[in-house]
Design an enzyme around this catalytic site. Sequence first.
Site, PDB file in Angstrom:
ATOM      1  N   SER A 186      -0.435   5.924 -17.426  1.00 46.83           N
ATOM      2  CA  SER A 186      -0.644   5.000 -16.293  1.00 46.83           C
ATOM      3  C   SER A 186      -0.602   3.551 -16.737  1.00 46.83           C
ATOM      4  O   SER A 186      -0.886   2.644 -15.956  1.00 46.83           O
ATOM      5  CB  SER A 186      -1.990   5.294 -15.615  1.00 46.83           C
TER       6      SER A 186
ATOM      7  N   ASN B 236     -13.871   7.876 -16.958  1.00 51.68           N
ATOM      8  CA  ASN B 236     -14.023   8.049 -15.502  1.00 51.68           C
ATOM      9  C   ASN B 236     -14.830   6.919 -14.868  1.00 51.68           C
ATOM     10  O   ASN B 236     -14.453   6.391 -13.820  1.00 51.68           O
ATOM     11  CB  ASN B 236     -14.687   9.398 -15.191  1.00 51.68           C
TER      12      ASN B 236
ATOM     13  N   THR C 134       3.268 -12.036  29.830  1.00 47.28           N
ATOM     14  CA  THR C 134       2.783 -10.652  29.805  1.00 47.28           C
ATOM     15  C   THR C 134       4.022  -9.805  30.068  1.00 47.28           C
ATOM     16  O   THR C 134       4.909 -10.240  30.817  1.00 47.28           O
ATOM     17  CB  THR C 134       1.709 -10.370  30.880  1.00 47.28           C
ATOM     18  N   HIS C 135       4.117  -8.661  29.451  1.00 46.63           N
ATOM     19  CA  HIS C 135       5.328  -7.811  29.538  1.00 46.63           C
ATOM     20  C   HIS C 135       6.569  -8.589  29.084  1.00 46.63           C
ATOM     21  O   HIS C 135       7.675  -8.270  29.513  1.00 46.63           O
ATOM     22  CB  HIS C 135       5.544  -7.285  30.965  1.00 46.63           C
TER      23      HIS C 135
ATOM     24  N   SER D 252      23.674 -17.494   7.031  1.00 50.90           N
ATOM     25  CA  SER D 252      24.443 -16.257   6.965  1.00 50.90           C
ATOM     26  C   SER D 252      25.651 -16.509   6.077  1.00 50.90           C
ATOM     27  O   SER D 252      26.213 -17.609   6.070  1.00 50.90           O
ATOM     28  CB  SER D 252      24.893 -15.872   8.377  1.00 50.90           C
TER      29      SER D 252
ATOM     30  N   LYS E 166      24.608 -19.942  11.692  1.00 51.46           N
ATOM     31  CA  LYS E 166      23.317 -19.262  11.771  1.00 51.46           C
ATOM     32  C   LYS E 166      22.224 -19.816  10.876  1.00 51.46           C
ATOM     33  O   LYS E 166      22.460 -20.257   9.761  1.00 51.46           O
ATOM     34  CB  LYS E 166      23.506 -17.769  11.455  1.00 51.46           C
TER      35      LYS E 166
ATOM     36  N   ASN F 169      18.588 -18.185   9.911  1.00 47.98           N
ATOM     37  CA  ASN F 169      17.838 -16.946  10.156  1.00 47.98           C
ATOM     38  C   ASN F 169      16.369 -17.060   9.740  1.00 47.98           C
ATOM     39  O   ASN F 169      16.066 -17.629   8.694  1.00 47.98           O
ATOM     40  CB  ASN F 169      18.489 -15.795   9.383  1.00 47.98           C
TER      41      ASN F 169
ATOM     42  N   GLU G  24      10.903 -12.158   9.296  1.00 51.30           N
ATOM     43  CA  GLU G  24      11.403 -10.777   9.365  1.00 51.30           C
ATOM     44  C   GLU G  24      10.884  -9.944   8.196  1.00 51.30           C
ATOM     45  O   GLU G  24      10.503  -8.786   8.356  1.00 51.30           O
ATOM     46  CB  GLU G  24      12.935 -10.776   9.349  1.00 51.30           C
TER      47      GLU G  24
ATOM     48  N   TYR H 133     -14.313  13.457 -10.828  1.00 58.67           N
ATOM     49  CA  TYR H 133     -13.029  12.840 -11.149  1.00 58.67           C
ATOM     50  C   TYR H 133     -11.928  13.891 -11.219  1.00 58.67           C
ATOM     51  O   TYR H 133     -12.121  14.982 -11.756  1.00 58.67           O
ATOM     52  CB  TYR H 133     -13.104  12.096 -12.509  1.00 58.67           C
TER      53      TYR H 133
ATOM     54  N   GLN I  54      -5.789   8.708 -10.433  1.00 50.91           N
ATOM     55  CA  GLN I  54      -4.961   7.728 -11.147  1.00 50.91           C
ATOM     56  C   GLN I  54      -3.926   7.097 -10.204  1.00 50.91           C
ATOM     57  O   GLN I  54      -3.458   5.989 -10.446  1.00 50.91           O
ATOM     58  CB  GLN I  54      -4.262   8.415 -12.329  1.00 50.91           C
TER      59      GLN I  54
ATOM     60  N   LYS J  36      -4.230   3.227  -8.014  1.00 53.27           N
ATOM     61  CA  LYS J  36      -3.954   1.829  -8.372  1.00 53.27           C
ATOM     62  C   LYS J  36      -2.612   1.306  -7.871  1.00 53.27           C
ATOM     63  O   LYS J  36      -2.522   0.173  -7.401  1.00 53.27           O
ATOM     64  CB  LYS J  36      -4.062   1.654  -9.889  1.00 53.27           C
TER      65      LYS J  36
HETATM   66  N1  ARG Z   1      -5.763   6.559 -16.396  1.00 55.67           N
HETATM   67  C1  ARG Z   1      -6.862   7.226 -15.790  1.00 55.67           C
HETATM   68  C2  ARG Z   1      -6.971   6.804 -14.301  1.00 55.67           C
HETATM   69  O1  ARG Z   1      -6.374   5.824 -13.951  1.00 55.67           O
HETATM   70  C3  ARG Z   1      -8.124   6.865 -16.488  1.00 55.67           C
HETATM   71  C4  ARG Z   1      -9.194   7.867 -16.379  1.00 55.67           C
HETATM   72  C5  ARG Z   1      -8.859   9.077 -17.174  1.00 55.67           C
HETATM   73  N2  ARG Z   1      -9.926  10.023 -17.168  1.00 55.67           N
HETATM   74  C6  ARG Z   1      -9.721  11.267 -17.548  1.00 55.67           C
HETATM   75  N3  ARG Z   1     -10.759  12.031 -17.468  1.00 55.67           N
HETATM   76  N4  ARG Z   1      -8.563  11.712 -17.923  1.00 55.67           N
HETATM   77  O2  ARG Z   1      -7.620   7.429 -13.533  1.00 55.67           O
END
Ligand code: ARG
Length: 455
Positions: free
Chosen positions: A23, A110, A155-156, A277, A283, A285, A290, A317, A322, A325
């Site tokens: 990760s 964890n 409105t509308h 454009s 144009k 834009n 958007e 956990y 993971q 994030k």
């Molecule tokens: N990279 C893991 C996460 O983002 C860290 C925690 C890992 N914990 C474990 N028991 N393998 O969650």
Amino acid sequence: MAKLWAGLTNGEINKTAEVFNSSIKVDSRMAIEDIKGSIAHADMLSHTGIISKEEGETIKNALFSIMENIENGSLKIDMSAEDIHTFIEQTLTDMIGDTGKKLHTARSRNDQVALDLRLTLKKECESEIELIKNLLKVIVKKAETYKTTVLPGYTHLQRAQPITFAHQLLAYAMMFLRDKERLLDAYKRIDVSPIGACALAGTTYNTDRFFEAEKLGFSAVAQNSIDAVSDRDFAVELMSANALIMVHLSRFSEEIILWSTKEFDFIKLSNDYSTGSSIMPQKKNPDMAELVRGKTGRVYGDLFSLLTTLKGLPLAYNKDLQEDKESVFDSVDTVKMCLEIFAGMIDSMTAKEKNMKAAAQKGFINATDLADYLVIKGIPFRDAYKLSAKAVNVATAEGYDLCTLPLSKYKEISPLIEEDVYEAISIDTAVKKRISFGGTSVESVEKQIEFVTKN
Ligand code: ARG
């Protein structure tokens, strides 16, 4: 890089599985938070006598220099490490040997990852709040500029009643004020320390979770260690506040896009925030608006991604977590970028006041005012409404609007109508008279500006 969990096995796994499991590409963003957490942890371990004062100092000094070297770019994060926690701990141990190995006493990845995420999101939530405050300032400034600028309210998507441009802009300010409140509220639940929960059950060491939380600037300590390592509600709350911010930015974007069409022609976006454009030279834009509208789907997706990850997940956990994030960082980064761009776009936009006024003069948007005029003359509203509709029909058939329909025609509709009707139904009067709380009159809009500025 060696695995922290090489114990029962030698830590060697299938190469593709290793990439899949890693990760670091996402969590390297939390490097500084991870180190700050470790510094506080080393402090707590020596404060409680779990490690010696000297060991605590050695670990802390090394962590400070790792932090400095990451910040000044002399230490590059090794992207082959499993995650940021592994990288920092390994770097520490490479620097100070066996003492470094003591840092992970009474801690697990964890609670460590939950801590890093909370520290990171506290910072991100704060910067989102600052960006919202800035956007509110920009909107208020524009509202001050266009306090008496009249345009049709819709409105509308049909012309309905005359309003001021300031009134319309301030409607968005109210939304962003609520967004700010939601972020402040989400912040309270992010601001809870999970550290010391360890893997899930707490620890046999005589730790001090309150000492550690205070060192890290948390307002509270998670009450239940199982919840502390499993909870990601705080990230969901931030992402859900973000989804609503995008709803508001996207609605506003849609109006910016409409207003800048030749059909409306109510505003001019600055060249800084428009594009051309490659084929149609005429144009200009509204790409920024958007894109903001387009990115809304992605921020909703981020929210749904984590909600779905959490659904049915057993305690405590699980590696599924993971996945939190990537979506929460994407949500935060997208919203921050959109807020910044949007503020610049609004700040540099100008209203085409003549076109707004001209549009307000067409479309019979003072028909309600004519009905209200008749009510003052003693006609019940329902009947006044019908007479006003009749005037609209007569004017349409004979090519007038309500302001130019001759008095003789009005007299045929109702003998109670006098010369004063023209003053009563003028577009400016229609705006001026809407003095009810929250309405479109200048005094009422000034109160709204005051409210937004104070809050
Ligand atoms: N990279 C893991 C996460 O983002 C860290 C925690 C890992 N914990 C474990 N028991 N393998 O969650």
